[in-house]
Each structure stands twice: as structure tokens, then as C-alpha cells.
Scaffold this motif. Sequence first.
Motif, short mmCIF file in Angstrom:
data_model
loop_
_atom_site.label_atom_id
_atom_site.label_comp_id
_atom_site.label_asym_id
_atom_site.label_seq_id
_atom_site.Cartn_x
_atom_site.Cartn_y
_atom_site.Cartn_z
N VAL A 261 -2.87 -1.49 -13.74
CA VAL A 261 -3.33 -2.26 -12.63
C VAL A 261 -4.13 -1.52 -11.71
CG1 VAL A 261 -1.15 -3.68 -12.46
CG2 VAL A 261 -1.60 -1.52 -10.86
N GLU A 262 -5.24 -1.96 -11.09
CA GLU A 262 -6.17 -1.12 -10.29
C GLU A 262 -5.70 -0.55 -9.29
OE1 GLU A 262 -10.23 -2.22 -7.73
OE2 GLU A 262 -8.81 -3.58 -8.10
N ARG A 263 -4.47 -1.19 -8.26
CA ARG A 263 -4.01 -0.44 -7.15
C ARG A 263 -2.67 -1.01 -7.14
NH1 ARG A 263 -5.57 -1.54 -1.32
NH2 ARG A 263 -4.23 -0.03 -0.14
N LEU A 264 -1.72 -0.34 -6.64
CA LEU A 264 -0.34 -0.91 -6.07
C LEU A 264 -0.12 -0.46 -4.58
CD1 LEU A 264 2.21 -1.93 -6.80
CD2 LEU A 264 2.99 0.55 -7.39
N VAL A 265 0.13 -1.54 -3.88
CA VAL A 265 0.48 -1.48 -2.55
C VAL A 265 2.01 -2.00 -2.34
CG1 VAL A 265 -0.01 -2.33 0.05
CG2 VAL A 265 -1.92 -2.12 -2.02
N LEU A 266 3.01 -1.30 -1.87
CA LEU A 266 4.15 -1.73 -1.70
C LEU A 266 4.53 -1.53 -0.06
CD1 LEU A 266 5.59 0.72 -4.30
CD2 LEU A 266 5.37 -1.64 -4.23
N VAL A 267 4.95 -2.87 0.61
CA VAL A 267 5.03 -2.82 1.91
C VAL A 267 6.60 -2.94 2.31
CG1 VAL A 267 4.87 -4.36 4.12
CG2 VAL A 267 2.98 -4.23 2.24
N THR A 268 6.98 -2.14 3.35
CA THR A 268 8.51 -1.88 3.77
C THR A 268 9.23 -1.66 2.33
OG1 THR A 268 8.63 -4.02 3.69
CG2 THR A 268 8.09 -2.75 5.94
N ALA B 230 4.89 1.53 5.63
CA ALA B 230 6.25 1.38 6.22
C ALA B 230 6.17 1.01 7.67
CB ALA B 230 7.20 3.00 6.40
N ALA B 231 7.18 0.14 8.35
CA ALA B 231 7.15 -0.18 9.81
C ALA B 231 7.80 1.04 10.47
CB ALA B 231 8.06 -1.50 9.90
N GLU B 232 7.37 1.24 11.62
CA GLU B 232 7.82 2.72 12.17
C GLU B 232 9.17 2.24 12.55
OE1 GLU B 232 6.87 5.48 15.97
OE2 GLU B 232 6.14 3.44 15.98
N HIS B 233 9.70 1.23 13.02
CA HIS B 233 11.01 0.75 13.63
C HIS B 233 11.78 -0.31 12.73
CE1 HIS B 233 9.97 2.99 17.18
NE2 HIS B 233 9.00 2.03 17.62
N ASP B 234 11.50 0.18 11.20
CA ASP B 234 12.34 -0.78 10.37
C ASP B 234 13.68 -0.80 10.52
OD1 ASP B 234 13.15 -2.27 7.93
OD2 ASP B 234 11.11 -1.82 7.10
N GLU B 235 14.31 -1.91 10.91
CA GLU B 235 15.80 -2.37 11.15
C GLU B 235 16.64 -2.79 10.02
OE1 GLU B 235 13.84 -6.08 12.09
OE2 GLU B 235 13.43 -4.04 12.21
N VAL C 248 2.84 1.96 10.01
CA VAL C 248 2.36 1.01 11.20
C VAL C 248 3.31 0.95 12.39
CG1 VAL C 248 2.00 -1.74 11.94
CG2 VAL C 248 1.61 -0.64 9.45
N ARG C 249 2.59 1.79 13.53
CA ARG C 249 3.42 2.11 14.51
C ARG C 249 3.82 0.87 15.52
NH1 ARG C 249 4.78 7.03 13.03
NH2 ARG C 249 3.04 8.23 12.21
N GLY C 250 5.03 0.98 16.07
CA GLY C 250 5.64 0.16 16.95
C GLY C 250 5.77 -1.41 16.29
N THR C 251 5.96 -1.26 14.95
CA THR C 251 6.41 -2.38 14.58
C THR C 251 7.75 -2.41 13.91
OG1 THR C 251 5.48 -1.93 12.29
CG2 THR C 251 4.08 -3.19 13.95
N GLY C 252 8.51 -3.51 13.32
CA GLY C 252 9.76 -3.59 12.73
C GLY C 252 9.54 -4.34 11.42
#
Length: 267
Positions: free
Chosen positions: A167-174, A217-222, A246-250
Motif C-alpha cells: 500500500v502507499e501509506r497506512l494510517v491508524l487512528v486510535t 492517538a487521542a490525548e484523553h482516549d478513554e 490530537v491534544r484535548g480529544t477523547g
Amino acid sequence: MDRRGQVAQLEIRKVLTLGLRAALLLAVAYAGLCLLLYFTQRSYIYFPPPTTATDLATALMLDADGVDIHVSVHARQADDAVLYFGGNAEDVDASLPELAAAFPGRALYLMHYRGYGASGGKPSERALVADAQMLFDHMRSNHRRITVVGRSLGSGIAIQIAAKHPVERLVLVTPYSSVLEIAARQFPYVPVNWLLSDKYESWRHAVKVNAPTTLIAAEHDEVIPRASTDQLLAHFKPGLAALKVVRGTGHNTIGIDGQYVAMLREN
């Protein structure tokens, strides 16, 4: 033995009998709990959102051995494409604006898991990864370069596709290291390793990825502990993957922050 000794012996037997009965009841209850978790485990992983109106005229419907797999498609004619796998309770159509802003000029393919949207069947790790493979093969015949994006649960599917294909690129969110690890934290007194069918062990696939990778990653991932994300990051080849926060997010608010779109876009 005198009468007093006989009475004492009878009392001891009563106590032992009650103790054995209590232990047996606890064992039966524990076994019942394990069986309940085993047979209902996927109800703790997959949460299909309410079905919304779908424009099937612009959708792609794939046939997975008789099961319809619904894929929302945007700008299908573009040379390059993005393949998106959402969270376990996500209507992926809701992520279209952010993806379109992050990847202008690219075709967007958003897969609705089995039991989600207009897709049929029931979700499982094996089935979803097979569906993702089928969709990727379809896209590869129409697009030169493909970026794969996975969010939350979808990160465990995206990484398996990227581990098998250029693949060209991989992006993994949380992202997480494994669902097994998360489940073990939630049920510490249950043999989760034996009971869990859909383990999504992303760390096993990370070392096989060769594409540039961004973990967001979310800074405040619960939901996903930072330690799990950090553990996943450590399994990629040196210098291949980078972590952005990502600052200030869950966990569920990360997508509404302007930083999120910028991080999706960045290489």
C-alpha cells in the motif's frame, strides 16, 4: 469417643459439607459466566449503528459468497484511492467529510462491516478481514496507489491488509496492540485468551508492514490506553511509523478537531 467428641466431629463434617457446596456453586457460577461471555462475546465488540438512508446508486455492492458487502464510494474515477475501515459503532458515511478534506482528489472507499449499513451477514474478525481483502483486490484493479486508513476497531483490519500488500501509506487512528489485551483488562478474572475468538492482534502484523505509517492517538482516549498504542508502535520496523497525538480529544471526539484532518493528510 465420648459424646462431646462425636458432636464436634459432626459439626466439622457439616462445615466441610457446606464449604464444598459453596465451592461447587461458585465453580458452577464461574463456568456459567465464562460460557455466557463466550457465546455473547461479539455483542461486546460489534455495535452496528441504526440503519440510515443509503444511496445505493453511488454505492458499491460486493458479493462475498452470497453475502452483500456495502461499500460507500466517492469520486470513483480518481487514479489514487483511500480505503477506510471505521470503528465498531461507526456509520462510516459520517466520516466522509473528514476523509474528503484530508484526501482531496482521491477516490474514497468506506466499507460497511457485515451487519452494518446495507451489508448482510454477521461480523467476525475472519469475515471482515476476508471482505477487506476482496475490496482491496477490487480497488487495486482500478487505482494505482491506495492509502489504507483504519480507526479504532478498523485499525486491526487495516494493518492486516497493509501487512500483506504494497500500500502507499497506512494510517491508524486510535489504534490498539490487540483487542485481546483490551478485553483482558476489562475481564481480569476470566481466561479471555481461551474464550475470545476475535483477538485482532495488530502487533503480530506490524512487523510485516512496509508502507510509511502514521498512528494518531487521542490525548484523553478513554477506550484505548496509550500504553496499548505505544506497544503497537514498538512493533513496527525502526523509522517506519510515527505517532501523532490530537491534544484535548477523547476516543469519540478526535474526529471533530481540526488537527485530525491535518494529521490524516500529513505523510
